[in-house]
Design a protein around this motif. Structure first.
Motif, short mmCIF file in Angstrom:
data_model
loop_
_atom_site.label_atom_id
_atom_site.label_comp_id
_atom_site.label_asym_id
_atom_site.label_seq_id
_atom_site.Cartn_x
_atom_site.Cartn_y
_atom_site.Cartn_z
N HIS A 60 65.70 110.04 13.64
CA HIS A 60 66.66 109.33 14.51
C HIS A 60 68.08 109.85 14.31
CE1 HIS A 60 67.45 105.22 16.60
NE2 HIS A 60 68.31 106.14 17.00
N HIS A 62 71.58 111.53 15.88
CA HIS A 62 72.40 111.81 17.06
C HIS A 62 73.40 112.87 16.64
CE1 HIS A 62 70.86 108.48 19.51
NE2 HIS A 62 70.85 107.76 18.40
N LYS A 144 61.78 110.46 23.73
CA LYS A 144 62.53 109.23 23.48
C LYS A 144 62.81 108.55 24.81
CE LYS A 144 65.61 106.22 21.74
NZ LYS A 144 66.83 106.50 21.00
N HIS A 242 64.62 100.39 16.14
CA HIS A 242 65.55 99.25 15.98
C HIS A 242 64.80 97.93 15.79
CE1 HIS A 242 68.71 101.97 17.23
NE2 HIS A 242 68.15 102.16 18.39
N ASP A 316 69.36 106.34 12.39
CA ASP A 316 70.26 106.16 13.52
C ASP A 316 71.66 106.66 13.15
OD1 ASP A 316 71.13 105.69 16.05
OD2 ASP A 316 71.15 103.52 15.92
#
Ligand SMILES: [Zn+2]
Length: 475
Positions: A60, A62, A144, A242, A316
């Motif tokens: 995860h 970014h 995703k 999440h 994340d």
């Protein structure tokens, strides 16, 4: 000739911790041997008193590139990851241009091959059914789907904003046999609740929004219900992100009990950041405060981590600049939310182990074995078995660290955990036999150029009977 011997550490294998030496040759684990075994090695690392884990695998990331490279790029993001104990990252498609077809996937991969210090993969957007087959063919590690929209970072161009969109995406992804990661979210309900609160005169600040986004269980759990139902109909290999709502956890637990091939991840900001930190630090630590103030919910989360309902702790890692997140106090519906995690996350979790919140063996499985299995790269990633990549992290469970912005390698340059004291830290990260980070610093050199490898998609779940939970699948 052995290149490297890691001597005297306590190795966490899936079965039980063992005291053994690791031998590495040509970037691969050659053997595990006893401490007295005579072996000539070019380099020996003393791991006496240290814990030895497989390098962490994160699904995860970014990395913000292309399009938002002022927040992060593949170089800085992979540096933060390596320093934090990670040896593999897989990133998300919400960049600009979004990763929606073979060309954008190839362009991104080429950039990352040039810049990343460690191995990586890319999840492509699963929201465009017409490009799923070409993305799978071009090597996407998986897909995703954002059930959430509303504006960047939840880019409306790649949102599956209706049940019909989600259904068609699942239908297209299922035959590829690749994992399908979903941010479950009932956007219509969220919009309805938002409208009502704002019409009642509540300010557009993060506090108002979080009471809906973070606290309204049904906004998450109704989406989880739908995704699980569609998975059951269509057989796509579903992985839910999440996972923090009590209603979501109950539904995932029930689905697993029925033998459905559903897995789940949680990202720690949701159960770590506290109200005290929120008051003291402002927008950088906003995300979790409401959850840590709710004892029943926290207990549900810890139980789900312990009993395997939640399979993976992902990062994340979602960097923004401090100026960007400050907008949370002005208009939280238009602000960019998220925080850099790679530098500090493992330390925060090792501190949990030191506080007896979960056993180290469980944490290791959540950070290494389970994510590697989901993308089909276990045991080459996520294990320390002979013949697999020598991705290794050495951990000092006694080392204390004060988490502060000045240590951060992520381009964003700040930590949501500012000022925390934690016990337990990665002290060395080894990627395919080569030390890439020591004590929070990168070990760089010309030989690191274009060294990273791309982890392409592995079709594992074409057969519906293979859609079983990660923890039950054969290793
Ligand atoms: Zn994310």
């Amino acid at each position: 000739m052995i290149d490297l011997r890691v001597r005297g550490g306590l190795i966490y294998s899936p079965e039980a911790p063992i005291r053994s030496d690791l031998l590495v040759r040509d970037g691969v684990i050659a053997a595990l041997v006893g401490p007295d075994e005579e072996v000539t090695a070019a380099e020996t690392i003393d791991a006496d008193g240290l814990v030895v884990l497989p390098g962490l695998v994160d699904l995860h990331a970014h990395m913000r590139t292309p399009g938002y490279s002022h927040k992060e790029d593949f170089r800085t993001g992979s540096m933060a990851a390596a320093a934090g104990g990670y040896t593999t990252w897989v990133d998300m498609p919400n960049v600009d241009p979004p990763t929606t077809d073979a060309d954008t996937l190839r362009d991104k991969r080429e950039l990352a091959l040039e810049e990343s210090l460690i191995d990586f993969g890319h999840f492509a957007s699963g929201s465009n059914p017409e490009t799923i087959a070409e993305l799978a063919k071009a090597g996407a590690t998986g897909f995703k789907i954002f059930m959430i929209g509303g504006g960047y970072p939840h880019d409306d161009r790649i949102a599956a904003s209706s049940d019909a969109d989600l259904w068609q995406s699942f239908e297209a992804i299922a035959p590829t046999g690749l994992p399908c990661l979903v941010h479950p979210f009932n956007q219509a309900l969220f919009d309805l609740f938002s409208e009502k609160e704002l019409a009642a005169g509540r300010p557009r600040t993060f506090h108002t929004r979080a009471e809906i986004y973070t606290n309204r269980d049904v906004v998450w759990s109704s989406a989880v219900e739908t995704a699980i139902h569609f998975h059951d109909e269509l057989g796509v290999r579903l992985h839910l992100l999440h996972t923090h709502a009590v209603g979501s956890i109950a539904r995932i637990r029930a689905a697993k009990a029925r033998g459905l091939g559903v897995t789940a991840a949680i990202d720690p900001k949701y159960f770590h950041l506290t109200e005290e930190e929120m008051q003291r630090l402002g927008p950088r630590s906003y995300h979790g405060a409401w959850i840590t103030g709710d004892e029943r919910r926290l207990e549900t989360i810890w139980n789900a981590l312990a009993d395997g309902t939640i399979d993976i702790i992902d990062s994340d890692h979602a960097p923004h600049t401090l100026d960007e997140i400050a907008h949370m106090n002005v208009d939280a519906w238009k602000a960019q939310g998220g925080s850099p995690q790679y530098d500090d996350l493992l330390m925060v979790l090792l501190d949990d182990v030191n506080r007896n919140r979960l056993p180290l063996a469980t944490l290791a499985r959540l950070l290494t074995e389970n994510p590697a299995k989901l993308i089909g790269h276990y045991p080459n990633k996520g294990s320390l078995l002979p013949g697999t990549d020598a991705d290794i992290v050495l951990i000092d469970m006694e080392k204390t660290t004060r988490l502060t912005d000045d240590r951060i390698l992520s381009k964003a340059g700040w930590t949501p955990y500012q000022g925390r004291n934690v016990k337990g830290a990665p002290v060395r990260t080894i990627s395919r036999g080569r030390t890439v980070a020591r004590d929070g610093q990168i070990v760089d050199g010309p030989e690191m150029k274009r060294r990273a490898r791309f982890l392409g998609g592995v079709a594992q779940f074409k057969d519906r009977s293979a859609c079983r939970p990660v923890r039950d699948s054969a290793s």
